[in-house]
Structures are given as C-alpha cells and as structure tokens.
Design a protein around this motif. Structure first.
Motif, PDB file in Angstrom:
ATOM      1  N   GLU A  18       0.804  -1.231   0.146  1.00 12.41           N
ATOM      2  CA  GLU A  18      -0.085  -0.179  -0.014  1.00 12.41           C
ATOM      3  C   GLU A  18       0.923   1.311   0.123  1.00 12.41           C
ATOM      4  O   GLU A  18       0.314   2.412  -0.671  1.00 12.41           O
ATOM      5  CB  GLU A  18      -0.803   0.001   1.289  1.00 12.41           C
ATOM      6  N   SER A  20       1.264   2.844   2.606  1.00 14.78           N
ATOM      7  CA  SER A  20       0.479   3.706   3.321  1.00 14.78           C
ATOM      8  C   SER A  20       0.069   3.037   4.619  1.00 14.78           C
ATOM      9  O   SER A  20      -0.494   2.142   4.533  1.00 14.78           O
ATOM     10  CB  SER A  20      -0.865   4.502   2.585  1.00 14.78           C
ATOM     11  N   VAL A  21       0.309   3.702   5.663  1.00 15.61           N
ATOM     12  CA  VAL A  21      -0.010   3.349   6.910  1.00 15.61           C
ATOM     13  C   VAL A  21      -1.742   3.137   7.042  1.00 15.61           C
ATOM     14  O   VAL A  21      -2.183   2.299   7.305  1.00 15.61           O
ATOM     15  CB  VAL A  21       0.388   4.017   8.206  1.00 15.61           C
ATOM     16  N   VAL A  22      -2.407   4.305   6.492  1.00 17.78           N
ATOM     17  CA  VAL A  22      -3.935   4.111   6.278  1.00 17.78           C
ATOM     18  C   VAL A  22      -4.420   3.087   5.512  1.00 17.78           C
ATOM     19  O   VAL A  22      -5.449   2.320   5.742  1.00 17.78           O
ATOM     20  CB  VAL A  22      -4.270   5.588   5.942  1.00 17.78           C
ATOM     21  N   GLY A  23      -3.695   3.081   4.419  1.00 19.32           N
ATOM     22  CA  GLY A  23      -4.471   1.959   3.322  1.00 19.32           C
ATOM     23  C   GLY A  23      -4.130   0.465   3.862  1.00 19.32           C
ATOM     24  O   GLY A  23      -4.688  -0.522   3.795  1.00 19.32           O
ATOM     25  N   ALA A  25      -3.566  -0.360   7.188  1.00 21.31           N
ATOM     26  CA  ALA A  25      -4.713  -0.177   8.314  1.00 21.31           C
ATOM     27  C   ALA A  25      -6.224  -0.991   7.696  1.00 21.31           C
ATOM     28  O   ALA A  25      -6.845  -1.476   8.209  1.00 21.31           O
ATOM     29  CB  ALA A  25      -4.896   0.702   9.080  1.00 21.31           C
ATOM     30  N   ARG A  26      -6.600  -0.315   6.525  1.00 21.11           N
ATOM     31  CA  ARG A  26      -7.892  -0.481   6.172  1.00 21.11           C
ATOM     32  C   ARG A  26      -7.900  -1.848   5.488  1.00 21.11           C
ATOM     33  O   ARG A  26      -9.058  -2.781   5.661  1.00 21.11           O
ATOM     34  CB  ARG A  26      -7.995   0.392   4.828  1.00 21.11           C
ATOM     35  N   ASN A  29      -8.042  -4.312   8.367  1.00 22.75           N
ATOM     36  CA  ASN A  29      -9.059  -3.916   9.375  1.00 22.75           C
ATOM     37  C   ASN A  29      -8.819  -3.570  10.788  1.00 22.75           C
ATOM     38  O   ASN A  29      -9.163  -3.893  11.873  1.00 22.75           O
ATOM     39  CB  ASN A  29     -10.128  -5.164   9.526  1.00 22.75           C
ATOM     40  N   SER A  31      -7.195   0.161  13.065  1.00 30.16           N
ATOM     41  CA  SER A  31      -7.221   1.593  13.087  1.00 30.16           C
ATOM     42  C   SER A  31      -5.789   1.938  12.637  1.00 30.16           C
ATOM     43  O   SER A  31      -4.716   1.209  12.725  1.00 30.16           O
ATOM     44  CB  SER A  31      -7.459   2.066  14.377  1.00 30.16           C
ATOM     45  N   PRO A  32      -5.827   3.232  12.111  1.00 29.91           N
ATOM     46  CA  PRO A  32      -4.248   3.791  11.618  1.00 29.91           C
ATOM     47  C   PRO A  32      -3.564   3.836  12.914  1.00 29.91           C
ATOM     48  O   PRO A  32      -2.207   3.619  12.807  1.00 29.91           O
ATOM     49  CB  PRO A  32      -4.760   5.133  11.377  1.00 29.91           C
ATOM     50  N   MET A  35      -2.141   0.317  13.368  1.00 31.38           N
ATOM     51  CA  MET A  35      -1.150   0.066  12.340  1.00 31.38           C
ATOM     52  C   MET A  35       0.326   0.585  12.472  1.00 31.38           C
ATOM     53  O   MET A  35       1.279   0.226  12.333  1.00 31.38           O
ATOM     54  CB  MET A  35      -1.686   0.366  10.720  1.00 31.38           C
ATOM     55  N   SER A  36       0.296   1.974  13.045  1.00 31.92           N
ATOM     56  CA  SER A  36       1.261   2.753  13.094  1.00 31.92           C
ATOM     57  C   SER A  36       2.141   2.306  14.506  1.00 31.92           C
ATOM     58  O   SER A  36       3.424   2.139  14.276  1.00 31.92           O
ATOM     59  CB  SER A  36       0.985   4.276  13.596  1.00 31.92           C
TER      60      SER A  36
END
Length: 306
Positions: A18, A20-23, A25-26, A29, A31-32, A35-36
């Motif tokens: 991804e 991306s941390v947000v991607g 995490a999504r 499943n 939370s950002p 995942m961080s």
C-alpha cells in the motif's frame, strides 16, 4: 530460536504493497493508530525504518524494497499452508485480487465480474491496475493475479486461458456526414480518426488494411482508452474504431452515437487471461479464474446481435 510474529510479516506485506499506514490499516481492518504501532514493532524487529516520510507520503527504504519480494512469498506460502487444498470459504475470505486490463475490458466486462465477486466473496477487493510493460515479472512476483490481454505473455511458464474473441466496429456521432452515403474504405479514410494507444502509437492494423487498398487515414487524436474517447465523438467529426462489445457502454450511457461496420477486413482479436503457475492450485485464485471466465462469457453473449 524464537520465531517471528507472523502477524508482523502480514502487516509488513500490506504496508509495502500500500505504501501507506492508512491503506494498510484499511486492508487489515485495523485503526491507523494500531497499524502505526505495528510499524514501530516492525522497525524494531527489522532494524530499519521501512517507510520514511517524503513530502505528504511515505516511500520504502532500500532495505524494504529488498525484503518486499521475500515477505510476499513467505506470506503467500503460509496462507497456502493453512488453506484447504480444495476448498475456500468465500464468505470469510479477505483478499485483494489484482487484475491488469485496459479500460475497454474494465468498462464492459468489469461490472459483472465485480457484481459476482461482491455476492460470493463480499470481503474481497477487486483492484484493476493499468497495463504495464513488465506483466510477466509482476505475475511471477505475485503483484498481479491475472493479466487480461490480446497479446501472449513472453514467459513460457505463464499459463493462458482464452476468454472471448471480438471484432472491431466504427463509432461516430449519430448525424455524422459519413452516414449520408455508402460507407466505403475511401470515405472511411477521408475523415480524421482517433487511435487508442497507451504508448501513443498512431498506426496499427487499420492502417495496414487501408494501405493495401492504396489509402491512408489521418489520425488526429491519440487517446489511452476507448471510453474517454467515446465522449469526444458527439462534438466532432472524428471516427473511433472500437471492439463491438464497447457498444454496450455507449448504449447504457445513451450517448448520441451510431455504430457502423468497418469497410475493411481486420483480424479477430482473442482476449485471454494469464497467470503464474505458482497460483495454479490456490483454491481462491482458481475461483477467481473461473469467475472471470464465466462473467466474460455472459457479457459476451449479451453483446451479440439479437
């Protein structure tokens, strides 16, 4: 020897894919924030930042790029180890399927494929990616699940299955002067054309067929995809050759366009799906291939003249 946390490898695979941390995490499943924290644990375990800030985004470190292929292989092999050899629970399957195809295929055939996947495997993602020059390598590395194209793969180990055949027709605005008289090869060549090429190539089989009759057309516009080009036709005298199934899109969108038979002979195109044999026995991938074939066949039948 203490074994590494397998969840960290799965998370690392998602992060590298991804970017991306947000991607990531999504996809997992989470939370950002969770995942961080996982990224922090990965950095400590690997001894490398893995992803570093670059402007508003993140880019992988050289160490991360070096690990990416190895991590993907380990995650895939572990998944296969715990997966039934013959069955897969589609209702609980969480997986992203990446398919490389052009905009014609996505626009005409992608809808039914997605609808089938949404009903049968609601937790999976279908990711269409643009055509590229390193398809065989992407299949080999697992970055692509399937490649849909009318060209054969270069690598002999890549497996191929035909999906459907198609021929080209012409499209123009419904009140185009081309329709005032019989459509001959000479009249067809006298109007400006749109050529579809992601590489910016203007000439192709149409030019070869016209040249054989001592004719030459003017390609006034080159576009990367069929569907975007169709929206330019109502306001111009341009002609656009398209695979005949693209008429489904034009009709559904109620575009003021009219199709016509091309006054030249062109070869039939055969589109096929290809995949790397590493996924041949994977039950989820086998289901994807079967779903792809069945969805394409249903759409192809719908596009045939009554």
């Amino acid at each position: 020897m203490q074994l590494p946390d397998m969840n960290l490898l799965v998370a690392l695979d998602a992060l590298l894919d991804e970017g991306s941390v947000v991607g990531a995490a999504r996809r997992m499943n989470l939370s950002p924030a969770a995942m961080s924290r996982t990224l922090t644990r990965i950095r400590e375990a690997v001894g490398d930042p893995i992803l570093v800030r670059a402007g508003r985004g993140l880019v992988p470190t050289p160490k991360a790029l070096q690990l990416q292929g190895q991590v993907r292989n380990v995650v895939e092999q572990a998944a296969l180890l715990f997966r039934s050899a013959d069955q897969v629970d589609l209702s609980t399957l969480r997986r992203r399927f990446s398919v490389r195809a052009n905009d014609f295929f996505i626009g005409v055939y992608g809808g039914r494929l997605f609808d089938t996947m949404e009903r049968m495997a609601p937790l999976c993602e279908l990711c269409f990616v643009p055509e590229g020059d390193t398809d065989d390598e992407a299949l080999r590395e697992g970055r692509l699940d399937l490649r849909v194209s009318n060209t054969m793969p270069a690598s002999p180990e890549v497996k191929v299955q035909n999906l459907f055949s198609t021929t080209f027709v012409g499209l123009a605005r419904e009140d185009h002067p081309l329709f005032d008289e019989e459509i001959t090869a000479a009249r067809f060549a006298s109007y400006s054309h749109i050529s579809i090429s992601r590489r910016g190539i203007a000439r192709g089989p149409i030019d070869t067929a016209l040249n054989a009759q001592g004719l030459e057309r003017r390609v006034a516009l080159i576009a990367p995809g069929f569907h975007g080009a169709m929206f330019m036709l109502p306001d111009s005298d341009l002609l656009l050759p398209v695979p005949k199934e693209a008429l489904l899109s034009a009709n559904r969108l109620k575009l003021p366009l009219r199709a016509f038979a091309l006054p030249i002979s062109l070869p039939t195109l055969v589109l096929a799906q290809s995949w790397h044999p590493r996924f041949d026995k994977d039950p989820a991938h086998r289901w994807l291939r079967e779903t792809m074939r069945e969805s394409c066949h249903a759409t192809w039948l719908e596009a045939q003249p009554a």
